[in-house]
Design a protein around this motif. Structure first.
Motif, PDB file in Angstrom:
ATOM      1  N   MET A 131      25.086  31.114 -23.158  1.00 21.16           N
ATOM      2  CA  MET A 131      24.974  30.759 -21.749  1.00 21.16           C
ATOM      3  C   MET A 131      25.319  31.972 -20.894  1.00 21.16           C
ATOM      4  O   MET A 131      26.381  32.548 -21.047  1.00 21.16           O
ATOM      5  CB  MET A 131      25.944  29.621 -21.468  1.00 21.16           C
ATOM      6  N   ILE A 175      28.791  33.303 -19.170  1.00 22.79           N
ATOM      7  CA  ILE A 175      29.915  32.733 -19.922  1.00 22.79           C
ATOM      8  C   ILE A 175      30.015  33.450 -21.262  1.00 22.79           C
ATOM      9  O   ILE A 175      31.065  33.960 -21.623  1.00 22.79           O
ATOM     10  CB  ILE A 175      29.723  31.215 -20.153  1.00 22.79           C
ATOM     11  N   ASP A 176      28.879  33.536 -21.967  1.00 26.92           N
ATOM     12  CA  ASP A 176      28.893  34.136 -23.305  1.00 26.92           C
ATOM     13  C   ASP A 176      29.448  35.559 -23.291  1.00 26.92           C
ATOM     14  O   ASP A 176      30.148  35.964 -24.205  1.00 26.92           O
ATOM     15  CB  ASP A 176      27.482  34.135 -23.905  1.00 26.92           C
ATOM     16  N   ARG A 227      32.995  35.634 -23.820  1.00 26.90           N
ATOM     17  CA  ARG A 227      33.500  35.068 -25.074  1.00 26.90           C
ATOM     18  C   ARG A 227      33.041  35.915 -26.253  1.00 26.90           C
ATOM     19  O   ARG A 227      32.959  35.436 -27.364  1.00 26.90           O
ATOM     20  CB  ARG A 227      32.988  33.629 -25.235  1.00 26.90           C
ATOM     21  N   ARG A 256      32.910  38.183 -29.246  1.00 26.05           N
ATOM     22  CA  ARG A 256      33.900  38.457 -30.287  1.00 26.05           C
ATOM     23  C   ARG A 256      34.250  39.936 -30.398  1.00 26.05           C
ATOM     24  O   ARG A 256      35.410  40.306 -30.550  1.00 26.05           O
ATOM     25  CB  ARG A 256      33.356  37.939 -31.627  1.00 26.05           C
ATOM     26  N   VAL A 303      36.406  40.959 -27.557  1.00 27.49           N
ATOM     27  CA  VAL A 303      37.737  40.395 -27.765  1.00 27.49           C
ATOM     28  C   VAL A 303      38.525  41.271 -28.743  1.00 27.49           C
ATOM     29  O   VAL A 303      39.675  41.630 -28.492  1.00 27.49           O
ATOM     30  CB  VAL A 303      37.639  38.938 -28.280  1.00 27.49           C
ATOM     31  N   PHE A 337      41.063  28.492 -27.162  1.00 31.96           N
ATOM     32  CA  PHE A 337      40.430  29.605 -27.872  1.00 31.96           C
ATOM     33  C   PHE A 337      41.345  30.201 -28.940  1.00 31.96           C
ATOM     34  O   PHE A 337      40.971  31.139 -29.622  1.00 31.96           O
ATOM     35  CB  PHE A 337      39.982  30.682 -26.883  1.00 31.96           C
ATOM     36  N   PRO A 365      38.120  33.920 -22.439  1.00 34.85           N
ATOM     37  CA  PRO A 365      38.999  34.719 -23.304  1.00 34.85           C
ATOM     38  C   PRO A 365      39.050  36.198 -22.931  1.00 34.85           C
ATOM     39  O   PRO A 365      40.136  36.786 -22.922  1.00 34.85           O
ATOM     40  CB  PRO A 365      38.372  34.545 -24.695  1.00 34.85           C
TER      41      PRO A 365
END
Lengths: 338, 360
Positions: free
Chosen positions: B1, B4-5, B8, B10, B13, B44, B221
């Motif tokens: 999305m 948003i994606d 998030r 990885r 992060v 999360f 996140p």
């Protein structure tokens, strides 16, 4: 139980429902068959193993993208039999109809029940109709019961007692479509979306996996309470744990978007055409391949496995690589979704 | 999305975790003020990714958690009155009052409706001219403007049967009270939505006088980890300041239109907070000009004597002095399906988030 009256949450399929079943129904109906609390009751009549189940449908609205209350009433009961390892054969149906309900709408509902039954290869062989005063029920409520022949090799599938470390957890596709389709079909939110309910009979898909010879240890349809509730129930009280990888869960973009807006977790949103399977590790790929050949399983995926760590609990590796537990749904995320 | 994606991701992060690990040399405790942050952090699994010397504690930013039990008791009393329709955001209906909940009153026949916007309440008011529609206004600078819109619109449209029962509060007094109470924290992950309305100026004293860093964070996140990294860098250098991580939404000056509406409808009053007691100028009271929309003023009701539960650590948890796991009721006498304290009910409550996502 602290509550002294029935709350909507008692019908949610989550913790309050469990309390109600344990503290009232099991208390008085107590018998060894009921106590197993499987999707279908597992019976033995003479030498024949049977599965027997019942479910009532009160969804609002009664017509929604991807189905209606009648289609759900057939598919839901067929699925409860199929996930028990049974071949569904005969259904009964009971209608409670509000005075003034349009006959043409009733006909649409009944016609889709017939179509769904034909697809599933079951016969609706007995029924009952009651009409109540206007205002005494909301348009139409439907109950269906079903009976099927239980595959003798699959007697332990409902309890999952043969599950062992290393088994894989599979789901046949994207989650949360049904709950979100219902919510967007309700006028109150003024959200228009393209989301369709996943409502479907899964018995042929399940039969194909069984026939492939894959060693299935457990099956359950993930309806109310969503995938998370099935997983936390599966783990509860067991000497193994579940490890789920969020990255392998399929959630459609519109569903994701709507869940974000409303603060819902797709793992807790209802499905009406999703089955969770636990399959012997070495058979998992074969099962996925068989499922992918069926339109109802084309997005089937391995989403996790049975592990020795954290017994009794499901853990999920989140999309960013963090870890947290999976809990059951408490209370209602949405009113009357099934 | 989209939008948003990206937050998030990885890889991103992992990079941030790596940077945090490198930047952080000493033990540090950061408080996330906002319940939405608590939720996201637990959902999360962020604590499982952070080095052990970084401790996150939850703060007083869950609106229903800090509201008094008396507010619930009074809402329940309103629900029992004839010809009253209670309209509320969902979280509130399961919060235990002294002897009942709105949920239970609904099951007994009270007209309690969950709505998603105050405008729904206005529509209900128009559709039910003979009934009194009470909207339970709860929340901080985030939701208070929409309550103000409700009153302003009711006034413009000549609706006379819409009433606000305000429990609205403002955030900064609670953030300074926590430091005054001697709670040991080294920086604030400051609330994103509140700051969207107020701007970043409200935290200036915390950085200047209390010497604590404040980073206004988004809810994804990557936002949270980036904010943690910014706070760690401030802390390690000993240079506390106010920074905006959530710059795609939060402007330094905030939302001036919303601020003006807040000021038009509300004035500050001293208010009671669970765990913190009475804090000066921390609550929002409807101004005299709009008194006829004030449920408390217009609809007198007898409220039962409020009883607080013994043993519930909500108050200490809201101050960050204790974590949910320190409470002997947590997970035993108090669960989301059978809650004792508000922190276990609200999806933004620290106990609820810990119970659902971090119970071991």
């Amino acid at each position: 139980m602290r509550h002294n009256q029935v709350l909507l949450g008692h019908g949610s399929g989550g913790k309050l429902s469990h309390d109600l079943i344990a503290n009232i129904f099991i208390k008085y109906f107590d018998n060894p068959i009921l106590k197993q609390q499987t999707d279908s009751a597992l019976l033995k009549v003479d030498s024949q193993h049977l599965a027997y189940t019942t479910d009532s449908y009160v969804v609002d609205p009664i017509f929604f993208p991807g189905g209606n209350i009648g289609k759900m009433a057939v598919a839901g009961t067929v699925n409860d039999l199929a996930v028990s390892g049974a071949k569904p054969l005969y259904l009964s149906t009971g209608f409670i109809i509000e005075e003034g309900f349009p006959l043409n709408e009733l006909e649409i509902i009944v016609k889709s029940m017939a179509e769904e039954a034909e697809k599933a290869g079951v016969l609706i062989v007995t029924g009952d109709t009651k009409v109540v005063d206007r205002g005494k029920c909301d348009k139409i409520f439907i109950n269906t019961s079903g009976i099927g022949i239980l595959n003798e090799k699959l007697l332990d599938i409902s309890s999952g007692i043969n599950i062992s470390i290393g088994d894989k957890i599979i789901i046949n596709g994207r989650i949360a479509d049904h709950g979100m389709a219902i919510l967007s079909a309700r006028n109150e939110l003024n959200i228009s979306s393209t989301i369709e309910s996943d409502c479907a009979c899964l018995n042929h898909l399940i039969e194909a996996v069984i026939e492939s010879g894959a060693n299935i240890k457990f099956m359950r349809d993930a309806t109310r309470g969503g995938l998370a509730t099935v997983l936390s129930e599966l783990a509860a009280g067991k000497d193994y744990g579940l490890s789920i990888d969020e990255a392998h869960l399929v959630v459609s973009e519109p569903v994701k978007g709507m869940c974000e807006i409303l603060g819902f977790d797709p793992m807790y949103v209802a499905n009406e055409g999703k089955v969770v399977l636990v399959v012997n590790g070495k058979d998992a790929k074969k099962a996925i391949k068989i499922m992918n050949d069926n339109p109802l399983g084309k997005e089937a995926a391995i989403i996790g496995e049975i592990v020795a760590e954290h017994p009794g609990k499901g853990w999920i590796t989140t999309s960013i690589g963090g870890k947290r537990i999976i809990d059951m749904l408490t209370g209602e995320q949405l009113p009357r979704i099934c | 999305m989209k939008y948003i994606d990206e937050y998030r991701d990885r890889e991103l992060v992992l990079k941030l975790i790596d940077q945090i690990n490198k930047a952080s040399t000493k033990p540090v405790t950061l408080m996330e003020v906002c319940g939405g942050h608590t939720m996201a952090i637990q959902k999360f699994g962020i604590p499982s990714l952070l080095p052990e010397n970084i401790k996150l504690v939850s703060g007083p930013g869950c609106p229903v958690c800090v509201s008094s039990r008396k507010y619930i008791d009074q809402s329940v009393a309103y629900a029992k009155l004839p010809n009253v329709i209670i309209t509320t955001y969902g979280d509130l209906i399961r919060i235990p009052g002294s002897s009942s909940t709105l949920d239970e009153e609904k099951a007994k026949g009270a007209d309690v409706r969950i709505i998603y916007s105050v405008l729904d309440a206005l529509k209900i008011a128009k559709d039910n001219p003979k009934k009194k529609i009470i909207f339970l206004g709860i929340g901080f600078e985030t939701t208070a403007p929409s309550s103000a819109v409700g009153i302003i619109n009711a006034h413009k449209q000549g609706i006379t049967n819409f009433f606000l029962f305000s429990s609205h509060k403002v955030m900064p007094p609670a953030m300074t009270a926590i430091i005054d109470e001697g709670v040991k924290i080294d920086g604030y992950i400051a609330p994103g939505h509140v700051s969207t309305i107020t701007g970043s100026g409200i935290y200036k004293d915390i950085a200047d006088i209390y010497k604590l860093g404040c980073v206004i964070s988004g809810f994804e996140p990557v936002d949270l980890l980036q904010s943690i990294l910014m706070l760690i860098r401030q802390f390690e250098k000993g240079e506390p300041k106010v920074e905006i991580e959530y710059s795609r939404v939060v402007k330094p000056e905030g939302n001036l239109k919303a601020q003006q509406m807040l000021d038009e409808v509300f004035e500050l009053k001293d208010d009671w907070w669970r765990g913190l007691g009475i804090l000066p100028k921390s609550g929002l009271k409807i101004r005299d000009l709009y008194k006829k929309y004030d449920a408390e003023f217009m609809i007198p009701v007898e409220v039962e004597a409020t009883r607080e539960d013994k043993g519930c650590l909500c108050g200490e948890i809201l101050k960050g002095l204790k974590t949910p796991k320190d409470c002997k009721l947590f997970g035993k006498g108090c669960t989301p399906s059978d809650p004792v304290g508000a922190c276990m009910v609200s999806h933004e409550g620290a106990c609820n988030a810990y119970y659902r996502f971090n119970r071991e």
